[in-house]
Motif scaffolding. Structure first.
Motif, mmCIF file in Angstrom:
data_model
loop_
_atom_site.group_PDB
_atom_site.id
_atom_site.type_symbol
_atom_site.label_atom_id
_atom_site.label_comp_id
_atom_site.label_asym_id
_atom_site.label_seq_id
_atom_site.Cartn_x
_atom_site.Cartn_y
_atom_site.Cartn_z
ATOM 1 N N TYR A 206 0.839 -1.197 0.000
ATOM 2 C CA TYR A 206 0.000 0.000 0.000
ATOM 3 C C TYR A 206 0.875 1.249 0.000
ATOM 4 N N PHE A 207 0.541 2.164 -0.919
ATOM 5 C CA PHE A 207 1.235 3.446 -1.028
ATOM 6 C C PHE A 207 0.194 4.556 -0.859
ATOM 7 N N GLY A 208 0.357 5.349 0.198
ATOM 8 C CA GLY A 208 -0.685 6.272 0.606
ATOM 9 C C GLY A 208 -0.594 7.662 0.011
ATOM 10 N N GLY A 209 -1.443 8.533 0.524
ATOM 11 C CA GLY A 209 -1.519 9.909 0.055
ATOM 12 C C GLY A 209 -0.402 10.774 0.605
ATOM 13 N N ASN A 210 -0.364 12.004 0.138
ATOM 14 C CA ASN A 210 0.764 12.876 0.479
ATOM 15 C C ASN A 210 0.712 13.399 1.905
ATOM 16 N N ALA A 211 -0.420 13.251 2.593
ATOM 17 C CA ALA A 211 -0.525 13.675 3.995
ATOM 18 C C ALA A 211 -1.134 12.556 4.835
ATOM 19 N N GLU A 212 -0.811 11.324 4.479
ATOM 20 C CA GLU A 212 -1.429 10.174 5.120
ATOM 21 C C GLU A 212 -0.467 9.488 6.087
ATOM 22 N N ASP A 213 -0.952 9.191 7.260
ATOM 23 C CA ASP A 213 -0.245 8.330 8.199
ATOM 24 C C ASP A 213 -0.737 6.914 7.964
ATOM 25 N N VAL A 214 0.060 6.097 7.297
ATOM 26 C CA VAL A 214 -0.425 4.779 6.895
ATOM 27 C C VAL A 214 -0.562 3.818 8.069
ATOM 28 N N SER A 215 0.022 4.150 9.227
ATOM 29 C CA SER A 215 -0.232 3.308 10.397
ATOM 30 C C SER A 215 -1.714 3.363 10.769
ATOM 31 N N GLY A 216 -2.358 4.502 10.522
ATOM 32 C CA GLY A 216 -3.783 4.639 10.777
ATOM 33 C C GLY A 216 -4.644 3.943 9.738
ATOM 34 N N THR A 217 -4.072 3.648 8.587
ATOM 35 C CA THR A 217 -4.799 2.958 7.521
ATOM 36 C C THR A 217 -4.758 1.449 7.699
ATOM 37 N N LEU A 218 -3.753 0.953 8.395
ATOM 38 C CA LEU A 218 -3.575 -0.491 8.537
ATOM 39 C C LEU A 218 -4.800 -1.198 9.127
ATOM 40 N N PRO A 219 -5.402 -0.704 10.216
ATOM 41 C CA PRO A 219 -6.565 -1.422 10.754
ATOM 42 C C PRO A 219 -7.723 -1.542 9.759
ATOM 43 N N HIS A 220 -7.932 -0.503 8.960
ATOM 44 C CA HIS A 220 -9.001 -0.536 7.952
ATOM 45 C C HIS A 220 -8.718 -1.613 6.913
ATOM 46 N N LEU A 221 -7.499 -1.657 6.406
ATOM 47 C CA LEU A 221 -7.148 -2.659 5.402
ATOM 48 C C LEU A 221 -7.139 -4.059 6.006
ATOM 49 N N ALA A 222 -6.731 -4.171 7.270
ATOM 50 C CA ALA A 222 -6.732 -5.481 7.929
ATOM 51 C C ALA A 222 -8.153 -6.034 8.032
ATOM 52 N N ARG A 223 -9.128 -5.156 8.229
ATOM 53 C CA ARG A 223 -10.527 -5.593 8.286
ATOM 54 C C ARG A 223 -11.006 -6.045 6.910
ATOM 55 N N LEU A 224 -10.585 -5.327 5.867
ATOM 56 C CA LEU A 224 -11.038 -5.658 4.512
ATOM 57 C C LEU A 224 -10.309 -6.865 3.936
ATOM 58 N N PHE A 225 -9.050 -7.062 4.348
ATOM 59 C CA PHE A 225 -8.231 -8.133 3.774
ATOM 60 C C PHE A 225 -7.603 -8.979 4.886
ATOM 61 N N PRO A 226 -8.432 -9.682 5.659
ATOM 62 C CA PRO A 226 -7.906 -10.419 6.807
ATOM 63 C C PRO A 226 -6.995 -11.579 6.434
ATOM 64 N N ASP A 227 -7.117 -12.088 5.210
ATOM 65 C CA ASP A 227 -6.328 -13.239 4.792
ATOM 66 C C ASP A 227 -5.097 -12.844 3.974
ATOM 67 N N HIS A 228 -4.780 -11.556 3.935
ATOM 68 C CA HIS A 228 -3.627 -11.068 3.190
ATOM 69 C C HIS A 228 -2.552 -10.551 4.141
ATOM 70 N N ALA A 229 -1.322 -10.690 3.721
ATOM 71 C CA ALA A 229 -0.243 -9.950 4.376
ATOM 72 C C ALA A 229 -0.294 -8.513 3.861
ATOM 73 N N LEU A 230 -0.060 -7.555 4.748
ATOM 74 C CA LEU A 230 -0.144 -6.146 4.378
ATOM 75 C C LEU A 230 1.186 -5.455 4.658
ATOM 76 N N TYR A 231 1.605 -4.631 3.715
ATOM 77 C CA TYR A 231 2.836 -3.853 3.856
ATOM 78 C C TYR A 231 2.536 -2.418 3.428
ATOM 79 N N LEU A 232 2.524 -1.503 4.390
ATOM 80 C CA LEU A 232 2.196 -0.099 4.122
ATOM 81 C C LEU A 232 3.449 0.743 4.329
ATOM 82 N N MET A 233 3.945 1.329 3.261
ATOM 83 C CA MET A 233 5.213 2.042 3.317
ATOM 84 C C MET A 233 5.038 3.488 3.791
ATOM 85 N N HIS A 234 5.798 3.863 4.802
ATOM 86 C CA HIS A 234 5.902 5.259 5.217
ATOM 87 C C HIS A 234 6.989 5.901 4.338
#
Length: 258
Positions: free
Chosen positions: A71-99
């Protein structure tokens, strides 16, 4: 007459100098307009990825051997805050959100060149443990995801409020400045979209005034026939799109296996 002419020209010279000073300021500070680094506000699992000139924080949901989502976020996004949302949508996937560099605990300074290089480094790191990789790019990050998908094999690509190029977005927001001469980080997604073979979904917000749906539509035209499909989220704006059920369904469907 010469004195009168000089008197009339002085205000014009003054305006010209002010305009040139404004151009110089935009050229010098343009990255401060494009990148807005955010601290990592949530204490989620993360790894440190060492790259050339920086140490990157990557927020993760570990699932060894599972399909992975980068996951590559927006220009003012804290992707640590996005992780729980994606974890709910994709529980069976490994997730990697780059800061990005300068965001979260990542060191260094962001630019287009280093963001693309860092995305490639993250891809190579994840590839060692996951045979299937999917990408999500949101807003600024859509340009990072598009470039990566044009260079590396990925299973699926989802682009949220994407643009054809940051250059064209900037021209719309600053029509009185010679943006095309001044801009450094162009993120020209349209130029590389035709190289992508992965099934791609472009998700636009109906009332987006930052990246207008027309920019997303222009990008869609540069994919090969049959590769990309577009979804419009009605009633949504740029920042509120993530709270819409239509968005969540579109994102899950975008990364679903055939």
């Amino acid at each position: 007459m010469n004195t009168l002419r000089k008197t009339l020209l002085w205000p014009l010279w003054g305006l010209a100098l002010l305009y040139l000073a404004g151009c110089a300021a935009m050229f010098t500070w343009q990255r401060a307009l494009l990148y807005h680094p955010q601290p990592a506000r949530l204490a989620v699992a993360s790894l440190t990825l060492l790259v050339d000139g920086a140490a990157l924080q990557v927020s993760v949901q570990a699932r060894p051997g599972a399909p992975a989502v980068l996951y590559f976020g927006g220009n003012a996004e804290d992707v640590s805050g996005t992780l729980p949302h994606l974890a709910r949508l994709f529980p069976d996937h490994a997730l990697y959100l780059m800061h990005y560099r300068g965001y979260g605990q990542s060191t260094g300074n962001p630019s287009e060149t280093v963001l693309h290089a860092d995305a490639r480094a993250l891809y190579q790191h994840v590839r060692r443990e996951h045979a299937e990789i999917k990408l999500i790019g949101r807003s600024l990050g859509s340009g990072v995801a598009v470039r990566l998908a044009s260079e590396q094999p990925v299973a699926r690509l989802a682009l949220v409020t994407p643009y054809d190029s940051i250059e064209n977005v900037a021209v719309e927001h600053y029509p009185w400045w010679p943006v095309r001469w001044l801009i450094r980080d162009r993120f020209d997604s349209a130029a590389v979209a035709g190289r992508i073979n992965a099934p791609t979904t472009l998700i636009a917000a109906e009332h987006d005034t930052l990246i207008r749906p027309e920019r997303t539509a222009q990008l869609a035209m540069h994919f090969k026939p049959g590769v990309a499909r577009s979804v419009m989220v009605p009633g949504a704006d740029h920042n509120g799109i993530g709270a819409q059920p239509v968005y969540e369904r579109a994102l899950v469907e975008a990364l679903a296996a055939d």
